[in-house]
Design an enzyme around this catalytic site. Structure first.
Site, PDB file in Angstrom:
ATOM      1  N   SER A 164       3.605  -5.114  -5.071  1.00 11.03           N
ATOM      2  CA  SER A 164       2.400  -5.128  -5.663  1.00 11.03           C
ATOM      3  C   SER A 164       1.789  -4.772  -6.895  1.00 11.03           C
ATOM      4  O   SER A 164       2.305  -3.388  -7.124  1.00 11.03           O
ATOM      5  CB  SER A 164       0.753  -5.546  -4.499  1.00 11.03           C
ATOM      6  OG  SER A 164      -0.263  -6.341  -5.376  1.00 11.03           O
ATOM      7  N   GLY A 165       1.659  -5.633  -8.172  1.00 12.38           N
ATOM      8  CA  GLY A 165       1.309  -5.169  -8.802  1.00 12.38           C
ATOM      9  C   GLY A 165      -0.215  -3.577  -9.598  1.00 12.38           C
ATOM     10  O   GLY A 165       0.237  -2.280  -9.258  1.00 12.38           O
ATOM     11  N   HIS A 166      -0.892  -4.667  -8.721  1.00 11.71           N
ATOM     12  CA  HIS A 166      -2.026  -4.263  -9.253  1.00 11.71           C
ATOM     13  C   HIS A 166      -2.475  -2.680  -8.139  1.00 11.71           C
ATOM     14  O   HIS A 166      -3.677  -2.430  -7.950  1.00 11.71           O
ATOM     15  CB  HIS A 166      -3.578  -5.139  -9.013  1.00 11.71           C
ATOM     16  CG  HIS A 166      -3.369  -5.981  -7.535  1.00 11.71           C
ATOM     17  ND1 HIS A 166      -5.315  -4.780  -7.106  1.00 11.71           N
ATOM     18  CD2 HIS A 166      -2.695  -6.340  -6.969  1.00 11.71           C
ATOM     19  CE1 HIS A 166      -4.977  -5.712  -6.074  1.00 11.71           C
ATOM     20  NE2 HIS A 166      -3.636  -7.294  -5.406  1.00 11.71           N
TER      21      HIS A 166
ATOM     22  N   CYS B 134      -9.589  -8.113   1.565  1.00 13.99           N
ATOM     23  CA  CYS B 134      -9.343 -10.117   1.842  1.00 13.99           C
ATOM     24  C   CYS B 134      -9.972  -9.888   2.607  1.00 13.99           C
ATOM     25  O   CYS B 134     -10.341 -11.525   2.864  1.00 13.99           O
ATOM     26  CB  CYS B 134      -7.647 -10.170   1.594  1.00 13.99           C
ATOM     27  SG  CYS B 134      -6.992  -9.738   0.445  1.00 13.99           S
TER      28      CYS B 134
ATOM     29  N   GLN C  24       0.504  -0.901  -0.003  1.00 17.58           N
ATOM     30  CA  GLN C  24      -0.098   0.119   0.145  1.00 17.58           C
ATOM     31  C   GLN C  24       0.833   0.802   0.461  1.00 17.58           C
ATOM     32  O   GLN C  24       0.431   2.587   0.115  1.00 17.58           O
ATOM     33  CB  GLN C  24      -0.956   0.166   0.916  1.00 17.58           C
ATOM     34  CG  GLN C  24      -1.750  -0.573   1.307  1.00 17.58           C
ATOM     35  CD  GLN C  24      -3.228  -0.552   0.144  1.00 17.58           C
ATOM     36  OE1 GLN C  24      -2.985   0.732  -0.824  1.00 17.58           O
ATOM     37  NE2 GLN C  24      -4.173  -1.833   0.008  1.00 17.58           N
TER      38      GLN C  24
ATOM     39  N   THR D  66       8.315 -20.257 -15.280  1.00 15.75           N
ATOM     40  CA  THR D  66       7.779 -19.229 -15.786  1.00 15.75           C
ATOM     41  C   THR D  66       7.219 -17.652 -15.986  1.00 15.75           C
ATOM     42  O   THR D  66       6.307 -18.027 -15.276  1.00 15.75           O
ATOM     43  CB  THR D  66       7.123 -19.748 -17.136  1.00 15.75           C
ATOM     44  OG1 THR D  66       7.398 -21.353 -17.448  1.00 15.75           O
ATOM     45  CG2 THR D  66       7.289 -19.149 -18.644  1.00 15.75           C
TER      46      THR D  66
END
Length: 382
Positions: free
Chosen positions: A201-203, A326, A181, A241
């Site tokens: 985090s990406g999102h 969450c 955050q 991968t």
């Protein structure tokens, strides 16, 4: 019907159009679709170059060395890798965390505690902040790791990780910081904030879901054991991968965040002030968390005489939450609000409003007017 105003940026952010445009280039037959681990031909080399470029973009935002960035599927996996990876053996080991961490940390720590790990659970003050003195007083000779979040996902309050990190570095104790955050919302500098492991985090930063990173400080003192095996990717710390398009998206998102960080902080401060000013005419509104040591985009408020479930149902034109995404499926009051000493009654009356890059002044004015109207109506029918 009018499109709802999105005020749940702490749960997730929309992908920036520039990020989406960049990601498409790494998906289709006429793009760079190769496996980054395929080092026998140009398709793989191009994909690997894109992954390494993105690694540098993520590292730049937090002032790290690109070699210190390990790709994961998100901050939850990063938390698991950092914490479980530090405790390959549980004998003569001790961990310190707090009761108001994200579920990804809390549940990971509880899992280790059930297997015999000695854990000290710190309780923050009413402002939601764990103080450095609490951490240092909880240390034991066998303390191996301290895990604390930089910005609380429900309250927006900011932990003094610089002071804590400096003290732990002197004592030879590893420090893990959940910064999911924080990145893109406040300056993050791993050179000024001594830490050994940091989850990203990406999102949460206008990038895609399903990708994240773990900062692992390059030092012989920092060793973590892999939790996913098979292929030895990411210098043996995280096999699998690599999703080139998602990684490129996260890199682009972090580059954009670095370029407009100060501007966005100022914009969100202005939006925050106007939103709270718009609610001044409504009595019985209490801010939960810190009024000063916080990021501007997360506001947690309790409304006297109105429970959060009824209020959310009434606020059909606003997308808000009563806590972490969450834990939003439960009707229990937020464990974070309980953790800072709020009664169940006051915790049940709290909502989180979180703003972001695409929030407008008009939307904040609409939100404050809607809240006043709905709260007033609900109180009248109690």
């Amino acid at each position: 019907m009018k499109k709802p105003v999105y005020l749940d940026y702490a749960a997730t952010t929309p992908v920036d159009p520039a990020v989406a445009d960049e990601m498409v280039k790494y998906l289709t037959p006429d793009g760079v679709f190769g496996n980054p681990a395929s080092r026998s031909h140009g398709f793989g080399w191009q994909a690997e170059a894109a992954v390494e470029s993105a690694r540098g973009q993520v590292a730049s935002l937090i002032h790290a060395d690109p070699r210190e960035i390990v790709w994961t599927s998100g901050a939850t996996e990063s938390d698991n890798l950092a914490i479980k990876g530090a405790f390959a053996d549980l004998e003569n080991a001790h961990l310190i965390t707090s009761t108001v961490e994200h579920k990804a940390v809390v549940d990971t720590c509880k899992w280790l505690e059930a297997r015999g790990l000695d854990i000290t659970w710190l309780t923050p003050g009413r402002d939601g902040i764990v103080q450095p003195k609490q951490v240092f007083e909880a240390l034991k000779p066998e303390t191996r790791l301290v895990s604390l979040m930089l910005v609380n996902n429900e309250l927006g309050c900011v932990t003094d990780v610089a002071t804590i990190g400096a003290g732990l570095r002197e004592r030879g104790v590893l420090f893990h910081v959940d910064a999911a955050q924080a990145a893109g919302k406040t300056p993050v500098d791993v050179t000024a904030m001594p830490m050994d492991l940091m989850s990203l985090s990406g999102h949460k930063v206008y990038g895609p879901k399903g990708v994240g990173a773990l900062y692992v400080r390059r030092s012989p003192d920092v060793r973590i054991e892999a939790q996913i095996h098979g292929g030895g990717h990411e210098r043996g710390m995280r096999s699998g991968t690599l999703p080139t398009h998602q990684i490129v998206g996260m890199g682009k998102a972090f580059a954009l965040a670095e370029s407009c960080l100060d501007t966005e902080i100022d914009q969100l401060e202005t939006l925050r002030a106007s939103f709270l000013e718009g609610l001044k005419g409504l009595e019985g509104v209490t801010l939960n968390g810190s009024e000063t040591n916080r990021v501007p985009g997360i506001i947690n408020l309790s409304f006297d005489g109105v429970d959060s479930e009824s209020l959310m149902l009434g606020l059909r034109n606003l997308a808000v939450s009563s806590g972490s995404a969450c834990a939003s499926a439960t009707v229990e009051p937020s464990y974070v609000l309980r953790g800072i000493g709020l009664s169940d009654e006051r915790a049940h009356r709290a909502l989180r409003f979180s703003m972001g890059r695409y929030t407008t002044a008009e939307e904040m004015a609409f939100a404050s007017a809607e809240i006043i109207e709905v709260v007033t109506r609900l109180r009248a029918v109690r």
